[in-house]
Design a protein around this motif. Structure first.
Motif, PDB file in Angstrom:
ATOM      1  N   MET A 175       0.841  -1.176   0.000  1.00 20.67           N
ATOM      2  CA  MET A 175       0.000   0.000   0.000  1.00 20.67           C
ATOM      3  C   MET A 175       0.888   1.242   0.000  1.00 20.67           C
ATOM      4  SD  MET A 175      -2.824   1.233   2.814  1.00 20.67           S
ATOM      5  CE  MET A 175      -1.792   0.907   4.196  1.00 20.67           C
ATOM      6  N   LYS A 176       0.595   2.171  -0.889  1.00 19.58           N
ATOM      7  CA  LYS A 176       1.336   3.422  -0.971  1.00 19.58           C
ATOM      8  C   LYS A 176       0.426   4.576  -0.556  1.00 19.58           C
ATOM      9  CE  LYS A 176       3.794   6.448  -4.065  1.00 19.58           C
ATOM     10  NZ  LYS A 176       4.205   6.749  -5.425  1.00 19.58           N
ATOM     11  N   LEU A 177       0.859   5.340   0.430  1.00 11.63           N
ATOM     12  CA  LEU A 177       0.118   6.522   0.845  1.00 11.63           C
ATOM     13  C   LEU A 177       0.601   7.718   0.034  1.00 11.63           C
ATOM     14  CD1 LEU A 177       0.247   6.018   4.712  1.00 11.63           C
ATOM     15  CD2 LEU A 177      -1.526   5.300   3.123  1.00 11.63           C
ATOM     16  N   THR A 178      -0.338   8.504  -0.461  1.00  9.52           N
ATOM     17  CA  THR A 178       0.057   9.627  -1.315  1.00  9.52           C
ATOM     18  C   THR A 178      -0.368  10.986  -0.788  1.00  9.52           C
ATOM     19  OG1 THR A 178      -1.961   9.386  -2.615  1.00  9.52           O
ATOM     20  CG2 THR A 178       0.000   8.198  -3.395  1.00  9.52           C
ATOM     21  N   SER A 179      -1.121  11.023   0.299  1.00  8.84           N
ATOM     22  CA  SER A 179      -1.511  12.323   0.833  1.00  8.84           C
ATOM     23  C   SER A 179      -1.819  12.207   2.319  1.00  8.84           C
ATOM     24  CB  SER A 179      -2.727  12.869   0.086  1.00  8.84           C
ATOM     25  OG  SER A 179      -3.861  12.085   0.352  1.00  8.84           O
ATOM     26  N   LEU A 180      -1.903  13.352   2.951  1.00  9.76           N
ATOM     27  CA  LEU A 180      -2.186  13.420   4.376  1.00  9.76           C
ATOM     28  C   LEU A 180      -3.020  14.659   4.631  1.00  9.76           C
ATOM     29  CD1 LEU A 180      -1.539  12.373   7.274  1.00  9.76           C
ATOM     30  CD2 LEU A 180       0.412  13.924   7.229  1.00  9.76           C
ATOM     31  N   ARG A 181      -4.122  14.516   5.375  1.00  5.96           N
ATOM     32  CA  ARG A 181      -4.991  15.651   5.692  1.00  5.96           C
ATOM     33  C   ARG A 181      -5.533  15.537   7.118  1.00  5.96           C
ATOM     34  NH1 ARG A 181      -5.377  14.734   0.388  1.00  5.96           N
ATOM     35  NH2 ARG A 181      -5.284  16.523  -0.985  1.00  5.96           N
ATOM     36  N   PRO A 182      -4.692  15.782   8.121  1.00  2.00           N
ATOM     37  CA  PRO A 182      -5.159  15.666   9.509  1.00  2.00           C
ATOM     38  C   PRO A 182      -5.991  16.875   9.940  1.00  2.00           C
ATOM     39  CG  PRO A 182      -2.893  16.389   9.483  1.00  2.00           C
ATOM     40  CD  PRO A 182      -3.265  16.088   8.047  1.00  2.00           C
ATOM     41  N   MET A 183      -6.809  16.657  10.961  1.00  2.00           N
ATOM     42  CA  MET A 183      -7.571  17.729  11.604  1.00  2.00           C
ATOM     43  C   MET A 183      -6.785  18.163  12.833  1.00  2.00           C
ATOM     44  SD  MET A 183     -10.328  19.639  11.891  1.00  2.00           S
ATOM     45  CE  MET A 183     -11.685  18.865  11.030  1.00  2.00           C
ATOM     46  N   ILE A 184      -6.504  19.451  12.941  1.00  2.00           N
ATOM     47  CA  ILE A 184      -5.736  19.985  14.058  1.00  2.00           C
ATOM     48  C   ILE A 184      -6.593  21.022  14.771  1.00  2.00           C
ATOM     49  CG2 ILE A 184      -3.642  21.212  14.735  1.00  2.00           C
ATOM     50  CD1 ILE A 184      -2.399  20.138  12.095  1.00  2.00           C
ATOM     51  N   TRP A 185      -6.763  20.858  16.064  1.00  2.00           N
ATOM     52  CA  TRP A 185      -7.537  21.824  16.842  1.00  2.00           C
ATOM     53  C   TRP A 185      -6.669  23.009  17.205  1.00  2.00           C
ATOM     54  CZ3 TRP A 185     -10.316  18.205  20.825  1.00  2.00           C
ATOM     55  CH2 TRP A 185     -11.281  17.483  20.152  1.00  2.00           C
ATOM     56  N   VAL A 186      -7.177  24.203  16.959  1.00  2.00           N
ATOM     57  CA  VAL A 186      -6.468  25.446  17.263  1.00  2.00           C
ATOM     58  C   VAL A 186      -7.461  26.434  17.859  1.00  2.00           C
ATOM     59  CG1 VAL A 186      -4.744  25.117  15.439  1.00  2.00           C
ATOM     60  CG2 VAL A 186      -6.834  26.389  14.944  1.00  2.00           C
ATOM     61  N   GLU A 187      -6.963  27.371  18.630  1.00  2.00           N
ATOM     62  CA  GLU A 187      -7.840  28.388  19.222  1.00  2.00           C
ATOM     63  C   GLU A 187      -8.214  29.477  18.228  1.00  2.00           C
ATOM     64  OE1 GLU A 187      -9.476  28.574  22.012  1.00  2.00           O
ATOM     65  OE2 GLU A 187      -8.695  26.668  22.739  1.00  2.00           O
ATOM     66  N   ASP A 188      -7.339  29.779  17.259  1.00  2.00           N
ATOM     67  CA  ASP A 188      -7.590  30.868  16.308  1.00  2.00           C
ATOM     68  C   ASP A 188      -7.345  30.354  14.893  1.00  2.00           C
ATOM     69  OD1 ASP A 188      -7.642  33.184  14.765  1.00  2.00           O
ATOM     70  OD2 ASP A 188      -6.577  34.366  16.265  1.00  2.00           O
ATOM     71  N   VAL A 189      -8.423  29.937  14.238  1.00  2.00           N
ATOM     72  CA  VAL A 189      -8.328  29.356  12.895  1.00  2.00           C
ATOM     73  C   VAL A 189      -7.801  30.371  11.889  1.00  2.00           C
ATOM     74  CG1 VAL A 189      -9.641  28.311  11.004  1.00  2.00           C
ATOM     75  CG2 VAL A 189     -10.139  27.669  13.369  1.00  2.00           C
ATOM     76  N   LYS A 190      -8.296  31.589  11.931  1.00  2.00           N
ATOM     77  CA  LYS A 190      -7.893  32.624  10.965  1.00  2.00           C
ATOM     78  C   LYS A 190      -6.392  32.910  11.046  1.00  2.00           C
ATOM     79  CE  LYS A 190      -9.172  37.238   9.418  1.00  2.00           C
ATOM     80  NZ  LYS A 190     -10.085  38.373   9.647  1.00  2.00           N
ATOM     81  N   SER A 191      -5.855  33.072  12.259  1.00  4.65           N
ATOM     82  CA  SER A 191      -4.422  33.335  12.419  1.00  4.65           C
ATOM     83  C   SER A 191      -3.577  32.135  11.990  1.00  4.65           C
ATOM     84  CB  SER A 191      -4.099  33.685  13.870  1.00  4.65           C
ATOM     85  OG  SER A 191      -4.678  34.907  14.210  1.00  4.65           O
ATOM     86  N   THR A 192      -4.073  30.944  12.254  1.00  7.41           N
ATOM     87  CA  THR A 192      -3.347  29.736  11.865  1.00  7.41           C
ATOM     88  C   THR A 192      -3.269  29.626  10.349  1.00  7.41           C
ATOM     89  OG1 THR A 192      -4.090  28.635  13.889  1.00  7.41           O
ATOM     90  CG2 THR A 192      -3.248  27.228  12.122  1.00  7.41           C
ATOM     91  N   ILE A 193      -4.368  29.895   9.670  1.00  2.00           N
ATOM     92  CA  ILE A 193      -4.373  29.883   8.204  1.00  2.00           C
ATOM     93  C   ILE A 193      -3.439  30.956   7.661  1.00  2.00           C
ATOM     94  CG2 ILE A 193      -5.781  30.387   6.163  1.00  2.00           C
ATOM     95  CD1 ILE A 193      -8.082  28.916   7.571  1.00  2.00           C
TER      96      ILE A 193
END
Length: 80
Positions: free
Chosen positions: A1-19
């Motif tokens: 099996m070959k993995l080709t991507s990763l998309r984890p969910m990360i909890w943050v207090e300030d989504v706008k600043s993180t983006i």
């Protein structure tokens, strides 16, 4: 099996600043940003990160890893 991507969910207090950080310093592209949901997405090539603000009833916790026969992670205190 070959993995080709990763998309984890990360909890943050300030989504706008993180983006803003991820689209600035490392050069990710902004995907969707739903400020009313407290959720956003950035991507670069085949890697993406989803950011979400935790709900009041499920706060961010500081976790310490432990290896036991029945328990492998223990979250025991809230992050201020």
């Amino acid at each position: 099996m070959k993995l080709t991507s990763l998309r984890p969910m990360i909890w943050v207090e300030d989504v706008k600043s993180t983006i803003r950080y991820y689209t600035g310093v490392p050069g990710f592209e902004q995907g969707h940003h739903l400020s009313n949901w407290g959720w956003g997405f950035v991507y670069l090539d085949e890697v993406g990160f989803m950011f979400a603000k935790p709900m009041e009833h499920f706060p961010i916790r500081a976790c310490s890893s432990r290896v036991h026969s029945t328990e492998y992670r223990q979250c025991n205190r809230l992050v201020a």
